[in-house]
Structures are given as C-alpha cells and as structure tokens.
Design a protein around this motif. Sequence first.
Motif, PDB file in Angstrom:
ATOM      1  N   THR A 217       0.814  -1.278   0.067  1.00 38.03           N
ATOM      2  CA  THR A 217      -0.028  -0.005  -0.014  1.00 38.03           C
ATOM      3  C   THR A 217       0.894   1.292  -0.110  1.00 38.03           C
ATOM      4  O   THR A 217       2.022   1.284   0.354  1.00 38.03           O
ATOM      5  N   THR A 218       0.436   2.449  -0.441  1.00 39.64           N
ATOM      6  CA  THR A 218       1.043   3.581  -0.377  1.00 39.64           C
ATOM      7  C   THR A 218       1.552   3.989   1.171  1.00 39.64           C
ATOM      8  O   THR A 218       2.829   4.457   1.149  1.00 39.64           O
ATOM      9  N   SER A 219       0.957   3.790   2.205  1.00 35.47           N
ATOM     10  CA  SER A 219       1.376   3.975   3.602  1.00 35.47           C
ATOM     11  C   SER A 219       2.507   3.255   3.868  1.00 35.47           C
ATOM     12  O   SER A 219       3.433   3.774   4.369  1.00 35.47           O
ATOM     13  N   THR A 220       2.572   1.978   3.175  1.00 40.62           N
ATOM     14  CA  THR A 220       3.846   1.264   3.341  1.00 40.62           C
ATOM     15  C   THR A 220       4.891   1.475   2.778  1.00 40.62           C
ATOM     16  O   THR A 220       6.104   1.612   3.199  1.00 40.62           O
ATOM     17  N   ILE A 221       4.813   1.894   1.541  1.00 33.63           N
ATOM     18  CA  ILE A 221       6.079   2.633   0.504  1.00 33.63           C
ATOM     19  C   ILE A 221       6.424   3.747   1.281  1.00 33.63           C
ATOM     20  O   ILE A 221       7.377   4.054   1.377  1.00 33.63           O
ATOM     21  N   ARG A 222       5.471   4.615   1.610  1.00 32.57           N
ATOM     22  CA  ARG A 222       5.895   5.977   2.275  1.00 32.57           C
ATOM     23  C   ARG A 222       6.794   5.733   3.571  1.00 32.57           C
ATOM     24  O   ARG A 222       7.730   6.429   3.676  1.00 32.57           O
ATOM     25  N   ARG A 223       6.096   4.775   4.522  1.00 33.42           N
ATOM     26  CA  ARG A 223       7.124   4.542   5.487  1.00 33.42           C
ATOM     27  C   ARG A 223       8.363   4.173   5.226  1.00 33.42           C
ATOM     28  O   ARG A 223       9.215   4.147   6.031  1.00 33.42           O
ATOM     29  N   LYS A 224       8.640   3.146   4.399  1.00 30.92           N
ATOM     30  CA  LYS A 224       9.850   2.490   4.102  1.00 30.92           C
ATOM     31  C   LYS A 224      10.893   3.200   3.158  1.00 30.92           C
ATOM     32  O   LYS A 224      12.238   3.149   3.227  1.00 30.92           O
ATOM     33  N   LEU A 225      10.172   3.727   2.103  1.00 36.06           N
ATOM     34  CA  LEU A 225      11.027   4.686   1.175  1.00 36.06           C
ATOM     35  C   LEU A 225      11.092   6.203   1.068  1.00 36.06           C
ATOM     36  O   LEU A 225      12.053   6.566   0.599  1.00 36.06           O
TER      37      LEU A 225
END
Length: 466
Positions: free
Chosen positions: A415-423
């Motif tokens: 999800t976008t929130s996961t991508i935002r948190r990691k990258l």
Amino acid sequence: MQLSHTPVASARFDEPNLVASAGLVPLIALAAKAGLRELGDEHLSVPTDKGSNAGLKLASLVAGMAAGADSIDDMAVLRHGGMGKVFDRPYAPSTLGSFLRKFTFGHVRQADAVASRFLINLAREGALLGQAQNTGAVMVDIDDTIVEVHGYAKQGASFGYSGVRGLNALLATVSGQDFAPAIAAQRLRKGSAGSPRGAARLASDTLALIRRTHLAGRDVLVRADSAFYSHSMVAALTSAGAQVSITVRMDKAVKRAIASIDDQAWNPIKYTDAIYDQDTATWISRAEVAEIPYTAFTGRKKAEQIPGRLIVRRIPELNPKSSDGQATLFQTWRFHAFFTTTPTDQRDTVAADQAHRAHAIIENVHADLKASALAHLPSGVFTANAAWLICAVMAFNLTRAAATLTRAPTLVRATTSTIRRKLINIPARIATSARRLHLHLPLNWPWERAWTTLYDAVLPTRARAT
C-alpha cells in the motif's frame, strides 16, 4: 521499548540540515524523468499572479501527497529543515491553495491529460505496467466511491447512494498478473451523481491509454458491478475491442435464464470453507457455478443486442429465523450473476467466475487513496477538489512506480502508506562538500537495499548510494 537510562536533557527545533522525507529525492527524480513538470507547463493554462510555473506547482502538490499530505496545510511538509537546499522552489501551502482554486473545468480536463501522459511515461521508465514481453490479459476495473466531506461550503456535496454526504470519485484501474493496479483515469462528480454517469467515456479513455502503452495488442477484460450494466457501457467497450465482465441486475429476464439452468450443470468451486478432495481432484464446497448462453439487451433492436454468457454463482441461503420452528424442506439459494463476452476457450466457467470476483481489487485502491491524499477534499471549490483528486492519482502512480523499481517483492504490491514508511519518510542529514550535496541516512535502515536500488535506478549519473 523504553527510554534510555541516559536522560533526555532537551529538544530543540534548530537543525537546518535535516530533512524528514529524504525518499523524495529519488521520487522527484523519477517524476522528472517522466516529465511531470514539462507536461504541466505544456498542458496547463492556469493563470497565476506571478507567472504560471504550473508544472512546478503540480509537482509540489504531488510531492507533498507522496510525503503524506492530505490537506493544503499539510503541504508545509515541503518547507522544513534543509528541504530548500535539496529541492528547488518548494511552494508555500497558501500558494498551492491559490493555484488549485484557479482551476476551471477546462483546466481539470487539461490536468487529466497530464495524468494520463504521466502514467505512460512512468510505465516507460520502469515496470509500473509490467514487462513488455508479457502476454497475459489486462484487467480494467471501474468503480466509484463516496469521499465524505463536512460543512456546507463544499460545492457539489450531497447525499449519494451510500447515505454519506460527500463527493463521488469515479476511478478506472489497470492491472495484470504481473503488475499491481495503477489508476488510468479518474473523475470527480457531485455526491448525488449516479454511478454510471460518464463511466462509458471513462472506460473509453482507459482503453485509449492502454493502446498507447506496451499493453497494446493484449486481451483486455473490463470488470464492473451491476451499477455499470448498461447498453451504452457494454456497447462502447465491445466496439473498442475489449471483453466485459459485468454484474447484472436480477430482472425478470435474468431470473428466467437462471431458472432454465439444469441441476447437473452446477460445479462446486473454491470458496469460503471449501475443502479440496485429493482423490477426486474436486472441491467440496457449498458454493457452485454454472453458465448459460445469454443475449443482453433483448429489448433493443437486434443489431444492438450483444451475445455472450451468463455465469451464475449460487450460495446456500444461511439466514435462520430467530424463533424455533420446522426446518426448511428444501435448499434455498442466493444467486449472483454476471454477463461476460469472454469466449469459453479463453476462460471456462470457473475461471471466468474467479476473474470476475477479482474485481474487488479496486476496493483496495479506494481504501489506499482514502488513507492517503484522498482522506480529505480540502477546498470548498469543486474544480479545486477535482484537481486535488488528479494530483492524488498521480502521487499514487508515482509511489507505485518507485516501489517497482526497488524490485523488492514486499514493496511491489504494498500500500501507499507502507511504501511511504519504508522509502519516502526516511530522515537524512545534508552535508555539503565540493559544491555537492550528500545525504547521510540512518545506519541499519531495514529497507536500505530497496532504497539504494531505487536511488541508483533514477539517479545513475550521481554518486551511487553507499
């Protein structure tokens, strides 16, 4: 986890060389390679007081949303610490809000053109739409959702089919077995708009976009629910060469067709609580499917009727009465039917049912947007909110494209929130040496390899990430 035994003596906001979202560096580099600023400058004619710079302002909005902004005030995330050293002209939230409020309906359509071209360019820069050598079918999903708003100053806000006061966002996504959904087209409509309003045009725009990418020539299946079952929709899609898989309403013609299905034609399928029998190589399931040839829209003249297949899934009616009494004497069923033009040699009954049920993937996209930039529609001006939706879609596609470039399986479909948190939301300290900027990132960052792969993919001429 607990605080260190060494006491924290003070906390000050006084470091000018820190940034909270260092992942915006490769992300904006990817947007630049896809020509976001140039597309904005070329297609947008939004008037401003101090020169247009539409491309830069559009890129700022997309960057802010990628970093987690879901309102105009949140765009201040672009103006902290050393952001002004790393990025050129991070605009103030008030400037971006004024820019959005100057949009007219024509400017919104111009922004639609920017979004579609931006998606095509992102697909060329990476595997956002899969690899060119793949030959699987392309799935186009169409559905709408109500974005809740509050207050009485929102233009177009009203109570829609969900009973929630808001505005109606219509989306079309493109996906395949080898790539996660990307948003190909979008429209913002007033809250009371019916689901099918403008859907045929949106679907045609999506098919036109597919023909301009490496997906051209592959089979396209358009999936939708019963709200989009209409002659105008199905006829527009079939005339464009696409196949359809659309839920039908339980009208008299459909009920007659279901009643004519032979009892021996029903096949058990993999469904909730199903068990696979190794000996017979079949599913032991309470859900069954069957199909029958079906001609849609027989109320119209013969040249406008569309032949296909009616595929029906039936499930036992499990709704016992609250009071005790005599048990039912025979099994009762709930039926779910959809019309498809997919040939039997491409998908048999079970495969067609599985493909149609996968239409629910677009609900994940709706939830993703509402957990990100579409948590709010920030302006009282309808066209400003329509432009906000387009920027949210571009931010969604941009973060998805960045995730594919990492080649990390856990991020490609995250999800976008996961991508935002990691990258993206990764802190960094800026250092200057020999008139160059250097980013010092946290030691032992768990997703260091994925971030480094992305950085090296979009900034190959710079110093490699170490």
